[in-house]
Design a protein around this motif. Structure first.
Motif, PDB file in Angstrom:
ATOM      1  N   CYS A   1       9.318  -9.334  -0.740  1.00  0.00           N
ATOM      2  CA  CYS A   1       7.983  -8.977  -0.313  1.00  0.00           C
ATOM      3  C   CYS A   1       7.730  -9.554   1.051  1.00  0.00           C
ATOM      4  O   CYS A   1       8.623  -9.849   1.788  1.00  0.00           O
ATOM      5  CB  CYS A   1       6.939  -9.426  -1.307  1.00  0.00           C
ATOM      6  SG  CYS A   1       7.196  -8.602  -2.833  1.00  0.00           S
ATOM      7  N   CYS A   2       6.490  -9.714   1.308  1.00  0.00           N
ATOM      8  CA  CYS A   2       6.061 -10.025   2.657  1.00  0.00           C
ATOM      9  C   CYS A   2       6.717 -11.329   3.135  1.00  0.00           C
ATOM     10  O   CYS A   2       6.872 -11.550   4.322  1.00  0.00           O
ATOM     11  CB  CYS A   2       4.558 -10.066   2.619  1.00  0.00           C
ATOM     12  SG  CYS A   2       3.916  -8.733   1.575  1.00  0.00           S
TER      13      CYS A   2
ATOM     14  N   ASP B   1       7.883  -1.273   1.284  1.00  0.00           N
ATOM     15  CA  ASP B   1       7.939  -2.706   1.584  1.00  0.00           C
ATOM     16  C   ASP B   1       9.194  -3.037   2.394  1.00  0.00           C
ATOM     17  O   ASP B   1       9.707  -4.147   2.348  1.00  0.00           O
ATOM     18  CB  ASP B   1       7.879  -3.559   0.310  1.00  0.00           C
ATOM     19  CG  ASP B   1       7.359  -4.974   0.567  1.00  0.00           C
ATOM     20  OD1 ASP B   1       7.005  -5.292   1.717  1.00  0.00           O
ATOM     21  OD2 ASP B   1       7.338  -5.774  -0.394  1.00  0.00           O
TER      22      ASP B   1
ATOM     23  N   HIS C   1       3.171   0.411   3.382  1.00  0.00           N
ATOM     24  CA  HIS C   1       3.418  -1.041   3.416  1.00  0.00           C
ATOM     25  C   HIS C   1       4.844  -1.251   3.924  1.00  0.00           C
ATOM     26  O   HIS C   1       5.798  -1.272   3.159  1.00  0.00           O
ATOM     27  CB  HIS C   1       3.224  -1.660   2.030  1.00  0.00           C
ATOM     28  CG  HIS C   1       3.349  -3.164   1.985  1.00  0.00           C
ATOM     29  ND1 HIS C   1       2.258  -3.995   1.930  1.00  0.00           N
ATOM     30  CD2 HIS C   1       4.422  -3.977   1.999  1.00  0.00           C
ATOM     31  CE1 HIS C   1       2.666  -5.262   1.901  1.00  0.00           C
ATOM     32  NE2 HIS C   1       3.986  -5.276   1.937  1.00  0.00           N
TER      33      HIS C   1
ATOM     34  N   HIS D   1      -1.616  -9.159  -1.476  1.00  0.00           N
ATOM     35  CA  HIS D   1      -0.373  -9.183  -2.255  1.00  0.00           C
ATOM     36  C   HIS D   1      -0.676  -9.843  -3.603  1.00  0.00           C
ATOM     37  O   HIS D   1      -1.015 -11.029  -3.660  1.00  0.00           O
ATOM     38  CB  HIS D   1       0.706  -9.962  -1.494  1.00  0.00           C
ATOM     39  CG  HIS D   1       1.909 -10.311  -2.314  1.00  0.00           C
ATOM     40  ND1 HIS D   1       3.182  -9.846  -2.025  1.00  0.00           N
ATOM     41  CD2 HIS D   1       2.044 -11.071  -3.421  1.00  0.00           C
ATOM     42  CE1 HIS D   1       4.019 -10.314  -2.923  1.00  0.00           C
ATOM     43  NE2 HIS D   1       3.367 -11.066  -3.783  1.00  0.00           N
TER      44      HIS D   1
ATOM     45  N   HIS E   1       1.153  -4.110  -4.138  1.00  0.00           N
ATOM     46  CA  HIS E   1       2.163  -4.177  -5.202  1.00  0.00           C
ATOM     47  C   HIS E   1       1.546  -3.797  -6.560  1.00  0.00           C
ATOM     48  O   HIS E   1       1.989  -2.861  -7.178  1.00  0.00           O
ATOM     49  CB  HIS E   1       2.877  -5.531  -5.289  1.00  0.00           C
ATOM     50  CG  HIS E   1       3.482  -5.972  -3.994  1.00  0.00           C
ATOM     51  ND1 HIS E   1       4.267  -5.148  -3.233  1.00  0.00           N
ATOM     52  CD2 HIS E   1       3.387  -7.142  -3.295  1.00  0.00           C
ATOM     53  CE1 HIS E   1       4.653  -5.782  -2.126  1.00  0.00           C
ATOM     54  NE2 HIS E   1       4.133  -6.994  -2.135  1.00  0.00           N
TER      55      HIS E   1
HETATM   56 ZN   LIG Z   1       4.222  -8.570  -0.761  1.00  0.00          ZN
END
Ligand SMILES: [Zn+2]
Ligand SMILES: [Zn+2]
Length: 628
Positions: free
Chosen positions: A619-620, A488, A115, A392, A425
């Motif tokens: 995160c994303c 990440d 990721h 997520h 996650h």
């Molecule tokens: Zn994320």
């Protein structure tokens, strides 16, 4: 390493496949079985066979289910020709064989960081963005001067991040920046994302004057004469953000190359880039066609937060043609279900945070029931299209809703479809849910490096029990869940050795005097188990366990050599071991020059990561913001 290393032609890497081989390869990928070209046992030592590359004088960890070890590995045609005793493998050294001395270190399968926002990773570093977490204003100004000198396009934006007015005597002002910035607008975001410092050119482009009224919740700092100082706080930052151009496709394409160089230096040979647009997919495809994509990419298309968004993406998507799926493959879609359980408190929990508040789903809908229904509909749409789904989900309530959606969409036929959905996650996955995931081959994609950044800092937010449990590696493995680990990045620096250390020790980094200490002794796993979460298991997640993820004979020759005994050292020392060589498809793409391990960049990356986690920016989401 030189620029030339990026221009590797896949023709040189054993990827010169004819159409039949390509189809066979694709079929093997789909089936997750042994790929075309696997060698029958014993064939390696047939008379006259010689290797392209032999790596010896190290402990070779095959990282197969039996945890075989060996003394040397021979590579030919981009694949592992033989792995075994040094004296046997030595027989494969011919006149043209490159022989690489592992220096007594550890030889592992290439690392799979499952990721990584690769399409945003390079944008964090020069020349795209400069770290400005300095101790003095002079040092900060010097960084800006360097950036201006390096800028090739007149009037282009200079971006920086990380200044910290707890460390600096005061925030940087436009009067500091103007003397060195020429005609370049400058925007420097602080470490917390709550403030930015800009120069006069940027203020002008944003139309900010002494008379500008800040938006609600925003501050435009003024000097004694009532003129803006260049410091903008909270929502006032939006005035400048609105005029900072998005990175161009060409810039993103170049930043991907920079990101790949960084990954090679970490021994990483495979990644999943989660949540990409079709345009980004196009950038990757162009690189594969040009023979310049230096890592294997599994892509998850961004599925948005509403069923219609996902339908639109899938309608516009065209399967990749003429591209080796072992180099670039659309694995599925990425959904985004909640936030993160840090001080931002955006993860959705069964039991509220200690202060009584709770997060929520981020899926469209006016009620929780509507949001859950939309989430489940999105999963159904993706699964019906034959896609793997990675979602997520960090809070336990979210994870339960996601897993329920997976079960519903998978139906009775799930074993045959074999889509290998997973929870991205998976911070607070309840034990009962882990059991369900194990029974249905639903993976958990965890983040040991983020665990290291957070340490015990969430005690006042989640309470000690949930802080200990966050990322329950031990529980998940014991219950039979397929667990993968990922950085990440750019949330953390993609240092998997640090991840292995954190998974084995559960010790936190000390950040600003807090966060250290053990968080979850009961969830420790062993170093070999942690290594599998970065190699064999993510290969399974990629439907690629038959051809990558271990160093068994016939597997693709992706190799990471570490200068030190990964199994033998005190786990605290893992983070200090250097990656010395990285091999992708049989070709050496990185060799470390002598000298100390370059930890400053990694440390800076981690400090930034910790700060951004605290700000709830991570995160994303962070990746999306960097791109915007
Ligand atoms: Zn994320
Ligand atoms: Zn992410």
């Amino acid at each position: 390493m030189t620029r030339g290393d990026l221009d590797m032609g896949y023709a040189d890497m054993g990827y010169e496949l004819d159409r039949r081989q390509l189809l066979r390869g694709a079929a093997a990928v789909a089936a997750g079985t042994v790929a075309a070209g696997a060698l029958p046992a014993g064939a390696a030592y047939a008379h006259g066979t010689s290797a392209d590359l032999v790596i010896h004088n190290g402990r070779v960890l095959v990282l197969d289910e039996r945890f075989r070890t060996a003394e040397a590995v021979a590579i030919r045609g981009g694949r592992v020709l033989a792995v075994g005793r040094a004296r046997d493998v030595r027989r494969l050294v011919g006149r043209r064989t490159q022989v690489l001395d592992a220096g007594g270190g550890t030889v592992l399968p290439g690392i799979n960081d499952s990721h990584v926002h690769l399409n945003a990773l390079g944008l964090n570093f020069p020349p795209f963005s400069y770290g400005v977490d300095t101790a003095t204003i002079d040092e900060l100004v010097a960084v800006v001067r360097t950036a201006v000198e390096a800028a090739s396009v007149p009037g282009s934006w200079i971006r920086g991040q990380g200044w910290n007015d707890n460390r600096l005597p005061r925030p940087p002002r436009r009067t500091d920046l103007d003397p060195v910035s020429g005609d370049h607008p400058v925007v420097l975001t602080d470490f917390s994302f709550h403030a930015m410092a800009v120069n006069t050119a940027a203020l002008r482009l944003a139309g900010i004057t002494r008379d500008t009224v800040p938006p609600p919740g925003g501050v435009i700092e003024k000097d004694a004469d009532g003129e803006p100082t260049g410091v903008l706080r909270e929502t006032a930052q939006g005035l400048v953000r609105a005029v900072v151009p998005a990175f161009t496709a060409d810039e993103v394409a170049r930043s991907i190359d920079a990101g790949v160089t960084l990954l090679h230096a970490q021994g990483i040979t495979s990644v999943t880039d989660p949540g990409i647009t079709l345009a980004t997919l196009g950038l990757y495809a162009d690189k594969v066609r040009a023979g310049t994509l230096g890592v294997r990419v599994s892509a998850l298309l961004s599925g948005g937060t509403a069923p219609q968004q996902l339908r639109d993406v899938l309608a516009a998507y065209r399967p990749l043609r003429g591209i080796d799926p072992r180099v670039l493959r659309v694995a599925g879609v990425k959904l985004f279900a909640d936030g993160i359980p840090t001080a931002a408190k955006t993860a959705w929990l069964h039991e509220p945070y200690l202060d009584g508040t709770n997060g929520s789903l981020v899926i469209d809908g006016t009620t929780v029931a509507e949001q859950v229904a939309n989430l489940h509909e999105m999963i159904r749409v993706a699964v019906r299209a034959g896609f793997q789904v990675g979602t997520h989900a960090t809070g336990d309530a979210t994870i339960d809703a996601v897993v329920a959606g997976y079960l519903k969409a998978m139906g009775r036929d799930w074993r045959r479809a074999d889509l290998r959905h997973y929870v991205i996650h998976a911070d607070l996955t309840p034990r009962a849910t882990l059991r369900t995931m194990a029974r249905h081959d639903i993976g958990a994609n965890m983040n040991a490096t983020i665990k290291y950044l957070l340490g015990r800092t969430l005690d006042p937010v989640l309470g000690p029990a949930r802080t200990d449990y966050q990322w329950p590696y031990r529980s998940a493995l014991d219950l039979g869940v397929r667990v993968t680990s990922a950085s990440d990045a750019p949330v953390t620096y993609p240092n998997w050795l640090q991840g292995v250390m954190a998974a084995a020790l559960r010790e936190g980094m000390v950040f600003g005097g807090a966060g250290g200490g053990v968080a979850g002794e009961a969830e420790r796993i062993t170093v070999p188990e942690a290594l599998a979460t970065y190699t064999r298991t993510p290969a399974w997640q990629d439907h690629a366990g038959g051809w990558k993820g271990t160093l068994a004979e016939g597997m693709v020759a992706d190799v990471c050599v570490v200068g030190g005994d990964v199994l033998g050292v005190d786990p605290h020392e893992l983070v200090n071991l250097p990656v010395t060589t990285t091999v992708v498809g049989g070709r050496v793409v990185y060799e470390r020059s002598a000298g100390p391990v370059a930890t400053t960049e990694a440390a800076a990356g981690h400090e930034r990561g910790a700060a951004c986690l605290r700000a709830g920016k991570c995160c994303c989401r962070l990746a999306d913001e960097l791109r915007a």
